[in-house]
Structure formats: structure tokens, C-alpha cells
Design a protein around this motif. Structure first.
Motif, short mmCIF file in Angstrom:
data_model
loop_
_atom_site.label_atom_id
_atom_site.label_comp_id
_atom_site.label_asym_id
_atom_site.label_seq_id
_atom_site.Cartn_x
_atom_site.Cartn_y
_atom_site.Cartn_z
N TRP A 128 -26.52 -34.89 6.04
CA TRP A 128 -27.18 -33.84 5.27
C TRP A 128 -26.36 -33.46 4.04
N LEU A 129 -25.05 -33.39 4.19
CA LEU A 129 -24.20 -33.06 3.04
C LEU A 129 -24.26 -34.17 2.00
N ASP A 130 -24.37 -35.42 2.44
CA ASP A 130 -24.57 -36.54 1.50
C ASP A 130 -25.83 -36.32 0.67
N ARG A 131 -26.91 -35.97 1.35
CA ARG A 131 -28.19 -35.76 0.66
C ARG A 131 -28.11 -34.57 -0.28
N LEU A 132 -27.42 -33.54 0.14
CA LEU A 132 -27.29 -32.35 -0.69
C LEU A 132 -26.53 -32.67 -1.98
N LEU A 133 -25.45 -33.44 -1.86
CA LEU A 133 -24.69 -33.84 -3.04
C LEU A 133 -25.56 -34.66 -3.98
N ALA A 134 -26.34 -35.58 -3.43
CA ALA A 134 -27.22 -36.40 -4.27
C ALA A 134 -28.22 -35.53 -5.03
N GLU A 135 -28.77 -34.51 -4.36
CA GLU A 135 -29.72 -33.62 -5.03
C GLU A 135 -29.04 -32.80 -6.13
N HIS A 136 -27.80 -32.39 -5.87
CA HIS A 136 -27.08 -31.62 -6.90
C HIS A 136 -26.77 -32.49 -8.11
N ARG A 137 -26.45 -33.74 -7.90
CA ARG A 137 -26.20 -34.64 -9.03
C ARG A 137 -27.45 -34.72 -9.92
N ARG A 138 -28.60 -34.86 -9.29
CA ARG A 138 -29.83 -34.97 -10.07
C ARG A 138 -30.19 -33.66 -10.75
N ALA A 139 -29.88 -32.55 -10.08
CA ALA A 139 -30.12 -31.25 -10.70
C ALA A 139 -29.27 -31.08 -11.95
N GLU A 140 -28.04 -31.56 -11.90
CA GLU A 140 -27.13 -31.41 -13.04
C GLU A 140 -27.65 -32.18 -14.25
N ASP A 141 -28.34 -33.29 -14.02
CA ASP A 141 -28.95 -34.02 -15.13
C ASP A 141 -29.95 -33.16 -15.87
N PRO A 339 -36.12 -40.85 -18.69
CA PRO A 339 -37.00 -39.81 -18.14
C PRO A 339 -36.57 -38.42 -18.59
N ASP A 340 -37.53 -37.50 -18.65
CA ASP A 340 -37.24 -36.14 -19.08
C ASP A 340 -36.33 -35.41 -18.10
N ASP A 341 -36.25 -35.89 -16.85
CA ASP A 341 -35.36 -35.26 -15.88
C ASP A 341 -33.90 -35.36 -16.31
N PHE A 342 -33.57 -36.30 -17.19
CA PHE A 342 -32.20 -36.44 -17.71
C PHE A 342 -32.07 -35.59 -18.97
N ARG A 343 -32.30 -34.31 -18.83
CA ARG A 343 -32.34 -33.42 -19.99
C ARG A 343 -31.00 -33.38 -20.71
N ARG A 344 -29.90 -33.28 -19.96
CA ARG A 344 -28.58 -33.22 -20.59
C ARG A 344 -28.31 -34.50 -21.38
N ASP A 345 -28.57 -35.66 -20.78
CA ASP A 345 -28.32 -36.92 -21.46
C ASP A 345 -29.23 -37.10 -22.67
N LYS A 346 -30.50 -36.69 -22.52
CA LYS A 346 -31.41 -36.80 -23.66
C LYS A 346 -30.90 -35.98 -24.84
N THR A 347 -30.38 -34.82 -24.54
CA THR A 347 -29.85 -33.96 -25.61
C THR A 347 -28.69 -34.66 -26.32
N TRP A 348 -27.79 -35.24 -25.55
CA TRP A 348 -26.63 -35.92 -26.14
C TRP A 348 -27.06 -37.10 -27.00
N TYR A 349 -27.93 -37.95 -26.47
CA TYR A 349 -28.30 -39.15 -27.22
C TYR A 349 -29.18 -38.82 -28.43
N ALA A 377 -29.19 -28.44 -27.04
CA ALA A 377 -27.76 -28.60 -27.32
C ALA A 377 -27.03 -27.27 -27.20
N SER A 378 -27.69 -26.20 -27.61
CA SER A 378 -27.09 -24.87 -27.49
C SER A 378 -27.05 -24.41 -26.04
N ALA A 379 -28.12 -24.72 -25.28
CA ALA A 379 -28.23 -24.21 -23.91
C ALA A 379 -27.37 -24.99 -22.93
N ILE A 380 -27.39 -26.32 -23.00
CA ILE A 380 -26.66 -27.12 -21.99
C ILE A 380 -25.78 -28.19 -22.60
#
Length: 415
Positions: A128-141, A339-349, A377-380
Motif C-alpha cells: 500500500w505504501l508503494d502505491r501511495l508513493l506512486a500516486e504522490h509522484r503523479r500528483a507532483e507532476d 499529457p496535461d497531467d504533467f502540468r509542471r513539466d509542460k510549464t518548464w518546456y 510558471a508563477s504558481a508552480i
């Protein structure tokens, strides 16, 4: 809107934007899903079209309780999303819906007891902790690193509390999981410009990875330290750390090797060595193709790694080398597929694309690309995307383009 509003507000990105009070994203996505103009949206929420435009651009903040009430009523936001019921805050962070990753009742009780100080460890808890970490990684994107740091520190403490009670293979697994958490914390520190903290966490992650016999994580931490060197403008150090990542840990997966090869290419590009950069990029692409054929061999944190990501990395290398047209081509192609889910990366690129366009003398296109990503860029995107937009403004100013002054003015409005 009736039942249609229920269907609309089931959209995870719309719910996530509401949960983090990102009204610019709420307006943009709502309009896209409903197919309405800014003027029509303004009629629904009691705002002028110009006000809707300012909110979407990020130049106006929604702070008034009355305006928030008009917006939520006008957009027919379901009450449970405002009062806590099914709102994503029921999970660890905004944007994570706990029910889709929650364990059964007995396991949830065990995990809860661990957080409260128990040291019982077993395989289902670690699953369960493995799955939780995976979800947090995707949330951070999507939401960036700042909302997650405290959550991940507590989660790492939970993992470490499991260690004294674990033995044999289970103990190795706890240490491996701790290494993954430390690497994620390092990345978040790096994302926030805290280089010293990032190095400390990468070193801790590397030590734990070696203890657990996890070659992929040991290599990844070295690659990420190479990335940190690259962000600090230290091309030779980037190359050396990336080469260590590739060759110092036997048994590394093809994808992790590819990431290291690409990271070394960044260092060569930063040093102005186009031949070395492109040779390693070609090598990295072959490794990516091999990794795509056997995804089961790749560690879970490599979920982002693929052809789209590589295309963007090639664009970054060409940006360093000053080949503006190649940079624009690769960045545009990659952004179109990201994908739009990668909001942080989209902002950078997008910020990098604005820089490449300014270098190519395409001043109006550079300004448009910069303004499009400025709110995110200002927000995240601070400090990295934000810094890239300032570089873009500097290039435009040096070219004597009026767009440079316009961009600089827009940036000052967000400071």
C-alpha cells in the motif's frame, strides 16, 4: 445544467483545480469542457468578460468570499466538493482521491497504527505504501512540489518506523522504499531551488539504495545529482556524475541507463560539444526503444520516461547548443504529445520554447509562448520556469524587441 453538471464535475482535473483553488485552471478547463466563451462564462458567474480573462491569465486573484460564492453557484459545483465530503482533501493531498487507492479496512487500520507509532511491518502494508508513493509522484507532476513536502516527510517517517520490526527480505524492502522516498524528497528540494537539501537527500537515498541492493535507485540518484549539476551550469560535473550513474551499478535497467546517457548529453550540450551531445542522445534513444519493449523491467519511478520525454530532452540540448530551429521543432513536438497531467513539466518546456523562439528572432511567437505559461510558471514553476522566462525577456531586450519590455512588465505583475 442539472445532471450534466454532475458529469462535468466528475472530471478529475477539474476537481483537482478546484481543490487547490486554481481558478484560472477551473475557468479554462470548464470553458473547454462546456464549449463556452469567456463572455458566456462571465454571464454565469456574474463577472465581466475582461475579469474572466484576467483570472485565466493569472493577473487577477479570486480572494473575495462573495466572488467565490458566485463562481461556485454559477458553475453548479456540487456541494460535497465544497464541504469536504468527496473532495480530494479526503486523501493525503489535493488531487488524490483516497478511495481509488485505499486498502481494505484491516490494512487501513494497520497503516493508521503505524502512523501513530506502531512498528508492525508486513507485505500488504508495504504494498500500500508503494502505491501511495506512486500516486504522490503523479500528483507532483500536476500540482508541483510545495504541497507535498510535508506529506512526504511524514510518509518517510512512517516507512522508517517499520524498519525495527522487519527482518530478512522485508527489511530490505523497507530500506528500498525509504530510498525511493528520499529520492523523491531530493527531487522536490531541487525543484524548489534548495540545492543543499537536494544533495543531502540524494546522498541518503544513494546510501539506502546500496544497502538494499537496488541498482536502479542507486543509478537514478547519481543521474539526478547530474541533473542538479546541470541546473547549476556545471557541465563537466554533470557528465561525470551521469557516467557514474550509467556504469557504477551493474544490473541497471535499459531505461535507467538511457536516462543517464541523456543526462550526460545535457552536460556535453552545456559545454558546447554538439558532437558529444548528439552521439549520446542517439545512444539514449536506442536504450529507450529497448526499454519500451520490456516495460516490466523498469522501476516504477520511470513511468514518465518514453519517446515524448526524450523528444523534449533533445529540444533542451539543442537549446543549449544554440540550434534554435531544432530546439523549436523538438520542443513543439514534445509539448504537443505531453499529457496535461504533467502540468509542471509542460510549464518548464513551454518556457524553454519561449527561450528558443526568442533566440530564433521569432519575437511575437516567443512573447505568446511566454505569456501562455506565465500563470503556471508563477504558481508552480519557481524558480526554474520563472528563471527561464526572465532569460527569454533578456534575449528579447538584447534584440531590441518591444516584446521584451512587454514580457518583463508581465513578469513584474506576478512578482
Amino acid at each position: 445544467m442539472g445532471d450534466d453538471s454532475r458529469t462535468l464535475w466528475a472530471h478529475p482535473r477539474l476537481v483537482s483545480a478546484l481543490a487547490r483553488d486554481d481558478w484560472a485552471a477551473v475557468f479554462r478547463l470548464f470553458r473547454r469542457l462546456e464549449g463556452v466563451s469567456q463572455a458566456k462564462l462571465g454571464e454565469r458567474v456574474g463577472l465581466a468578460q475582461s475579469d474572466v480573462s484576467d483570472i485565466e491569465r493569472g493577473t487577477r486573484r479570486v480572494t473575495s468570499v462573495e466572488v467565490r460564492r458566485r463562481i461556485t453557484e454559477g458553475l453548479c459545483v456540487p456541494p460535497e466538493l465544497l464541504t469536504g465530503g468527496a473532495r480530494p482533501h479526503s486523501g493525503p493531498v489535493a488531487g488524490l482521491a483516497l478511495p481509488q487507492m485505499a486498502p481494505d479496512g484491516d490494512l487501513l487500520a494497520r497503516v493508521t497504527s503505524v502512523v501513530k507509532g506502531s512498528t508492525r511491518a508486513d507485505a500488504p502494508t508495504l504494498d500500500w505504501l508503494d502505491r501511495l508513493l506512486a500516486e504522490h509522484r503523479r500528483a507532483e507532476d500536476l500540482i508541483g512540489s510545495r504541497p507535498l513536502v510535508d506529506v512526504m516527510r511524514e510518509q518517510l517517517r512512517t516507512v522508517m518506523d517499520l524498519h525495527p520490526d522487519a527482518g530478512g527480505p522485508l527489511a530490505d524492502r523497507v530500506v528500498r522504499l525509504a530510498a525511493e522516498h528520499a529520492q523523491f524528497l531530493a527531487w522536490m528540494a531541487q525543484d524548489q531551488g534548495e540545492a543543499g537539501a537536494a544533495v543531502a537527500w540524494y546522498d541518503r537515498s544513494h546510501e539506502w539504495a546500496l544497502e538494499a541492493g537496488d541498482a536502479n535507485m542507486a543509478s537514478t540518484t547519481l543521474s539526478m545529482k547530474a541533473h542538479l549539476a546541470w541546473s547549476g551550469g556545471r557541465g563537466t560535473r554533470c557528465i561525470r556524475l551521469a557516467e557514474a550513474a550509467r556504469w557504477s551499478a551493474p544490473g541497471v535497467s535499459r531505461g535507467v541507463q538511457g536516462m543517464a546517457a541523456q543526462m550526460a548529453a545535457r552536460g556535453y550540450a552545456l559545454n558546447g560539444d554538439g558532437n558529444g551531445a548528439r552521439r549520446l542522445l542517439d545512444e539514449a534513444r536506442e536504450l529507450i526503444a529497448a526499454a519500451a519493449g520490456r516495460p516490466e523491467d523498469e522501476p516504477p519511478w520511470m513511468y514518465f520516461y518514453g519517446e515524448t520525454w526524450f523528444t523534449l530532452q533533445r529540444g533542451m540540448a539543442e537549446l543549449h547548443l544554440g540550434d534554435w530551429q531544432r530546439a523549436i521543432g523538438n520542443l513543439t513536438t514534445g509539448l504537443g504529445e505531453l499529457p496535461d497531467d504533467f502540468r509542471r513539466d509542460k510549464t518548464w518546456y513551454r518556457a524553454c520554447l519561449a527561450h528558443a523562439l526568442s533566440g530564433a528572432g521569432e519575437t511575437s511567437e516567443a512573447l505568446k509562448a511566454a505569456l501562455d505559461c506565465l500563470p503556471d510558471a508563477s504558481a508552480i514553476g519557481r524558480p526554474h520556469s520563472w528563471g527561464e522566462l526572465h532569460k527569454t525577456a533578456g534575449v528579447l531586450m538584447r534584440k531590441g524587441a518591444k516584446e521584451g519590455r512587454e514580457l518583463l512588465g508581465a513578469l513584474r505583475e506576478f512578482d
